[in-house]
Enzyme design. Structure first.
Site, PDB file in Angstrom:
ATOM      1  N   ASP A  12       0.806  -1.226   0.000  1.00  0.00           N
ATOM      2  CA  ASP A  12       0.000   0.000   0.000  1.00  0.00           C
ATOM      3  C   ASP A  12       0.840   1.278   0.000  1.00  0.00           C
ATOM      4  O   ASP A  12       0.406   2.320   0.515  1.00  0.00           O
ATOM      5  CB  ASP A  12      -0.980   0.011   1.195  1.00  0.00           C
ATOM      6  CG  ASP A  12      -1.890  -1.189   1.194  1.00  0.00           C
ATOM      7  OD1 ASP A  12      -2.242  -1.649   0.088  1.00  0.00           O
ATOM      8  OD2 ASP A  12      -2.246  -1.672   2.293  1.00  0.00           O
ATOM      9  N   LYS A  15       2.087   1.984  -5.080  1.00  0.00           N
ATOM     10  CA  LYS A  15       2.660   1.369  -6.296  1.00  0.00           C
ATOM     11  C   LYS A  15       1.764   1.616  -7.513  1.00  0.00           C
ATOM     12  O   LYS A  15       2.241   1.930  -8.588  1.00  0.00           O
ATOM     13  CB  LYS A  15       2.809  -0.153  -6.107  1.00  0.00           C
ATOM     14  CG  LYS A  15       3.757  -0.552  -5.010  1.00  0.00           C
ATOM     15  CD  LYS A  15       3.759  -2.052  -4.797  1.00  0.00           C
ATOM     16  CE  LYS A  15       2.448  -2.588  -4.252  1.00  0.00           C
ATOM     17  NZ  LYS A  15       2.091  -2.142  -2.900  1.00  0.00           N
ATOM     18  N   GLY A  39      -4.529  -4.299  -3.787  1.00  0.00           N
ATOM     19  CA  GLY A  39      -5.486  -3.246  -4.115  1.00  0.00           C
ATOM     20  C   GLY A  39      -4.684  -2.026  -4.508  1.00  0.00           C
ATOM     21  O   GLY A  39      -3.991  -1.447  -3.676  1.00  0.00           O
ATOM     22  N   HIS A  40      -4.705  -1.682  -5.789  1.00  0.00           N
ATOM     23  CA  HIS A  40      -3.891  -0.579  -6.295  1.00  0.00           C
ATOM     24  C   HIS A  40      -4.808   0.538  -6.773  1.00  0.00           C
ATOM     25  O   HIS A  40      -5.597   0.347  -7.701  1.00  0.00           O
ATOM     26  CB  HIS A  40      -2.993  -1.065  -7.446  1.00  0.00           C
ATOM     27  CG  HIS A  40      -2.000  -2.111  -7.018  1.00  0.00           C
ATOM     28  ND1 HIS A  40      -1.168  -2.754  -7.885  1.00  0.00           N
ATOM     29  CD2 HIS A  40      -1.699  -2.596  -5.786  1.00  0.00           C
ATOM     30  CE1 HIS A  40      -0.402  -3.606  -7.214  1.00  0.00           C
ATOM     31  NE2 HIS A  40      -0.718  -3.539  -5.940  1.00  0.00           N
ATOM     32  N   GLN A 198       1.971  -6.227  -3.118  1.00  0.00           N
ATOM     33  CA  GLN A 198       2.419  -6.353  -1.738  1.00  0.00           C
ATOM     34  C   GLN A 198       3.694  -5.505  -1.535  1.00  0.00           C
ATOM     35  O   GLN A 198       3.787  -4.452  -2.120  1.00  0.00           O
ATOM     36  CB  GLN A 198       2.653  -7.820  -1.350  1.00  0.00           C
ATOM     37  CG  GLN A 198       1.374  -8.655  -1.228  1.00  0.00           C
ATOM     38  CD  GLN A 198       0.758  -9.065  -2.554  1.00  0.00           C
ATOM     39  OE1 GLN A 198       1.393  -9.708  -3.358  1.00  0.00           O
ATOM     40  NE2 GLN A 198      -0.477  -8.695  -2.781  1.00  0.00           N
TER      41      GLN A 198
HETATM   42  P1  GDP Z   1      -0.645   0.276  -3.560  1.00  0.00           P
HETATM   43  O1  GDP Z   1      -1.258  -0.990  -3.075  1.00  0.00           O
HETATM   44  O2  GDP Z   1       0.813   0.349  -3.277  1.00  0.00           O
HETATM   45  O3  GDP Z   1      -0.947   0.574  -5.000  1.00  0.00           O
HETATM   46  O4  GDP Z   1      -1.311   1.448  -2.717  1.00  0.00           O
HETATM   47  P2  GDP Z   1      -2.888   1.606  -2.358  1.00  0.00           P
HETATM   48  O5  GDP Z   1      -3.609   2.062  -3.565  1.00  0.00           O
HETATM   49  O6  GDP Z   1      -3.379   0.385  -1.667  1.00  0.00           O
HETATM   50  O7  GDP Z   1      -2.827   2.723  -1.245  1.00  0.00           O
HETATM   51  C1  GDP Z   1      -2.263   3.959  -1.483  1.00  0.00           C
HETATM   52  C2  GDP Z   1      -3.336   5.038  -1.237  1.00  0.00           C
HETATM   53  O8  GDP Z   1      -2.724   6.311  -1.130  1.00  0.00           O
HETATM   54  C3  GDP Z   1      -4.317   5.153  -2.371  1.00  0.00           C
HETATM   55  O9  GDP Z   1      -5.570   5.557  -1.850  1.00  0.00           O
HETATM   56  C4  GDP Z   1      -3.734   6.263  -3.241  1.00  0.00           C
HETATM   57  O10 GDP Z   1      -4.726   6.963  -3.992  1.00  0.00           O
HETATM   58  C5  GDP Z   1      -3.137   7.169  -2.196  1.00  0.00           C
HETATM   59  N1  GDP Z   1      -1.904   7.897  -2.566  1.00  0.00           N
HETATM   60  C6  GDP Z   1      -0.908   7.509  -3.399  1.00  0.00           C
HETATM   61  N2  GDP Z   1       0.102   8.402  -3.380  1.00  0.00           N
HETATM   62  C7  GDP Z   1      -0.263   9.370  -2.513  1.00  0.00           C
HETATM   63  C8  GDP Z   1       0.375  10.564  -2.033  1.00  0.00           C
HETATM   64  O11 GDP Z   1       1.497  10.921  -2.397  1.00  0.00           O
HETATM   65  N3  GDP Z   1      -0.327  11.298  -1.114  1.00  0.00           N
HETATM   66  C9  GDP Z   1      -1.556  10.945  -0.667  1.00  0.00           C
HETATM   67  N4  GDP Z   1      -2.146  11.721   0.237  1.00  0.00           N
HETATM   68  N5  GDP Z   1      -2.176   9.813  -1.089  1.00  0.00           N
HETATM   69  C10 GDP Z   1      -1.538   9.048  -1.996  1.00  0.00           C
HETATM   70  P1  IMO Z   2      -0.876  -4.247  -2.227  1.00  0.00           P
HETATM   71  O1  IMO Z   2      -0.417  -4.777  -3.556  1.00  0.00           O
HETATM   72  C1  IMO Z   2      -1.029  -4.655   2.093  1.00  0.00           C
HETATM   73  C2  IMO Z   2      -1.193  -8.743   3.699  1.00  0.00           C
HETATM   74  C3  IMO Z   2      -2.478  -9.164   4.368  1.00  0.00           C
HETATM   75  C4  IMO Z   2      -1.944 -10.161   5.380  1.00  0.00           C
HETATM   76  C5  IMO Z   2      -0.810 -10.836   4.628  1.00  0.00           C
HETATM   77  C6  IMO Z   2      -1.176 -12.163   3.996  1.00  0.00           C
HETATM   78  O2  IMO Z   2      -2.180  -3.533  -2.278  1.00  0.00           O
HETATM   79  O3  IMO Z   2       0.214  -3.466  -1.578  1.00  0.00           O
HETATM   80  P2  IMO Z   2      -2.689 -12.865   1.923  1.00  0.00           P
HETATM   81  O4  IMO Z   2      -4.138 -12.644   1.649  1.00  0.00           O
HETATM   82  O5  IMO Z   2      -1.788 -12.334   0.879  1.00  0.00           O
HETATM   83  O6  IMO Z   2      -2.364 -14.296   2.254  1.00  0.00           O
HETATM   84  O7  IMO Z   2      -2.394 -12.046   3.285  1.00  0.00           O
HETATM   85  O8  IMO Z   2      -0.407  -9.922   3.615  1.00  0.00           O
HETATM   86  N1  IMO Z   2      -1.334  -8.232   2.319  1.00  0.00           N
HETATM   87  C7  IMO Z   2      -1.254  -6.933   1.988  1.00  0.00           C
HETATM   88  N2  IMO Z   2      -1.098  -5.841   2.761  1.00  0.00           N
HETATM   89  N3  IMO Z   2      -1.089  -4.542   0.764  1.00  0.00           N
HETATM   90  C8  IMO Z   2      -1.222  -5.623  -0.021  1.00  0.00           C
HETATM   91  O9  IMO Z   2      -1.182  -5.580  -1.365  1.00  0.00           O
HETATM   92  C9  IMO Z   2      -1.344  -6.901   0.585  1.00  0.00           C
HETATM   93  N4  IMO Z   2      -1.503  -8.157   0.117  1.00  0.00           N
HETATM   94  C10 IMO Z   2      -1.485  -8.964   1.182  1.00  0.00           C
HETATM   95  O10 IMO Z   2      -3.134  -8.076   4.971  1.00  0.00           O
HETATM   96  O11 IMO Z   2      -1.389  -9.465   6.476  1.00  0.00           O
HETATM   97 MG    MG Z   3      -2.804  -1.634  -1.852  1.00  0.00          MG
END
Ligand code: GDP
Ligand code: IMO
Ligand code: MG
Length: 407
Positions: A12, A15, A39-40, A198
């Site tokens: 999270d 990416k 979840g991206h 991840q």
């Molecule tokens: P990922 O799994 O690495 O793709 O990240 P996620 O999408 O799960 O979580 C990142 C969250 O932060 C998302 O809601 C993005 O829209 C948001 N985000 C990404 N970059 C920034 C940033 O520089 N500042 C803020 N405030 N939010 C950001």
């Molecule tokens: P992105 O790509 C954050 C965590 C789960 C749990 C552990 C194992 O959005 O960064 P799983 O279902 O993979 O067997 O769960 O890994 N986890 C993540 N945490 N971002 C993710 O993906 C994750 N994918 C798995 O919360 O602790």
């Molecule tokens: Mg994510």
């Protein structure tokens, strides 16, 4: 050129946002690991899209999106996601290809994943998407790959319900299938962007095992998931947040303690909107952990860091960062493998003055306040890795580069 983007923390990090930003200049985007546990989120103006399986390059109408060999794919989740994109006016069908070596997630794996984690003495807090079961079936040599949809004897071994499930997707999945090694070999010289899922600390080998996911989320996974050898990887970018988050269970040395940090935890969670994209769970929040970040840089040959969420600190008077752990009275800058050691690690913190101004409109490094630059410089020196891209908001446009990326 083969450019890899990995998460450098516990997932999270942003990416999806960064891959979307870089995909504009790429030819092909390959998601190389994990499954619908990811979840991206991508924000472009009014549009906000959450992807779980499909690579983040898909928002550009001319990009090819490939689901790589080390992915585990739930066909139902994939076609739901394609339908969701169609609703947003993004025509994905025909532009999505899948490695014939990718494994399929079957419905009963999902059920088993949830039951298994609930029964654990120390639950991992999985996303309940069947990920661990699919990877263990793969390691046991009992998994079903995309290529196996054309192997009737193999499908005969499946329980009736599972066979009916995979066969119901066969006609739609097989036309998307490709030999990824041959596909990329025929496109040498193209700009290929590898999207990690991840993060480095959730990697099955270099993460905080057993509190990890089951795939190779680090840079090595890009080679395996791309059907390439490690020498084919030209550059690795590691995305990290200006603070730390983690979803699910497991050690987190810099996690905020409400008794110690007071309202800081809820401030960061609400300002950064730290709620899981896949499960909706509140993310655990803490200080930036440089011990862990440097370890991630070293374990993944990160060439350049991408710093996100810097804007979340805009109003704070001071900012703390962890530079070492105190483990039972012994200070260390090394990231231990031992879970009890990580659980007992007390962060040794260094304090920086905050910049206390809005940086969400900054378009270059030079436009940042001196306090922000000092904070970034310290991170670079500690990790011995340059911060090459900075993100100051969720929108695609709130991003700037400090050095050329595709070279
Ligand atoms: P990922 O799994 O690495 O793709 O990240 P996620 O999408 O799960 O979580 C990142 C969250 O932060 C998302 O809601 C993005 O829209 C948001 N985000 C990404 N970059 C920034 C940033 O520089 N500042 C803020 N405030 N939010 C950001
Ligand atoms: P992105 O790509 C954050 C965590 C789960 C749990 C552990 C194992 O959005 O960064 P799983 O279902 O993979 O067997 O769960 O890994 N986890 C993540 N945490 N971002 C993710 O993906 C994750 N994918 C798995 O919360 O602790
Ligand atoms: Mg994510």
């Amino acid at each position: 050129m083969n450019l890899v983007v990995i998460g450098a923390q516990w997932g999270d990090e942003g990416k999806g946002k960064i891959v979307d930003y870089l995909a504009g200049d790429s030819d092909i985007v390959v998601r190389y690991s994990g499954g619908a546990n990811a979840g991206h989120t991508i924000v472009v103006g009014e549009k906000k899209i959450a992807l779980h399986l499909i690579p983040s390059g898909i928002l550009y109408p001319d990009k090819i999106a490939v689901l790589g060999s080390c992915m585990v794919i739930d066909p139902k989740a994939l076609f739901d996601e394609i339908a969701m994109l169609e609703e947003h006016g993004i025509h994905a069908e025909g532009r999505i290809l899948i490695s014939d070596r990718a494994h399929l997630v079957l419905p009963h794996y999902i059920k088993r994943d949830k039951e298994r984690d609930a029964a654990r003495k120390r639950p991992i807090g999985t996303t309940g998407r069947g990920i661990g079961i699919t990877f263990s079936q793969k390691a046991e040599r009992d998994g079903i790959r995309l290529a196996d949809l054309d192997w009737p004897e193999k499908l005969e071994e499946l329980p009736d319900e599972s066979r009916a499930f995979v066969l119901s997707y066969k006609e739609r999945l097989l036309p998307m299938s490709l030999s990824l090694t041959a596909f990329l070999a025929a496109r040498k010289g193209k700009k290929v962007l590898f999207e990690g899922a991840q993060g480095a600390l959730l990697d099955i080998d270099s993460g905080t095992y057993p509190y990890v996911s089951s795939g190779m989320s680090g840079a090595a996974g890009a080679a395996a998931g791309g059907g390439l050898g490690p020498r084919s990887i030209d550059k690795v970018l590691g995305v990290f947040k200006a603070y730390s988050t983690r979803v699910g269970n497991g050690p987190f040395p810099t996690e905020f303690d409400p008794a110690r940090e007071g309202p800081l935890c809820s401030f960061i969670r609400e300002t950064g909107n730290e709620y899981g994209v896949t499960t909706g769970r509140a993310r655990r929040c803490g200080y930036l952990d440089l011990v862990a970040l440097r370890y991630a840089c070293q374990a993944n040959s990160i060439d350049s860091l991408v710093m996100t969420h810097l804007d979340v600190y805009d109003t704070l008077a001071e900012i703390k960062v962890c530079t070492a752990y105190d483990i039972k009275g012994f200070p260390t800058e090394n990231f231990p493998a031992s879970i009890p050691a990580l659980e007992s690690a007390k962060p040794i913190l260094k304090t920086f003055p905050g910049w206390q101004q809005n940086i969400t409109n900054a378009v270059s490094y030079t436009a940042l306040p001196p306090q922000t630059k000092d904070y970034i410089k310290f991170i670079e020196e500690y990790c011995q890795t340059k911060v090459g891209i900075i993100s100051v908001g969720a929108d695609r446009g709130q991003t700037f580069v400090r050095e050329p990326v595709w070279s």
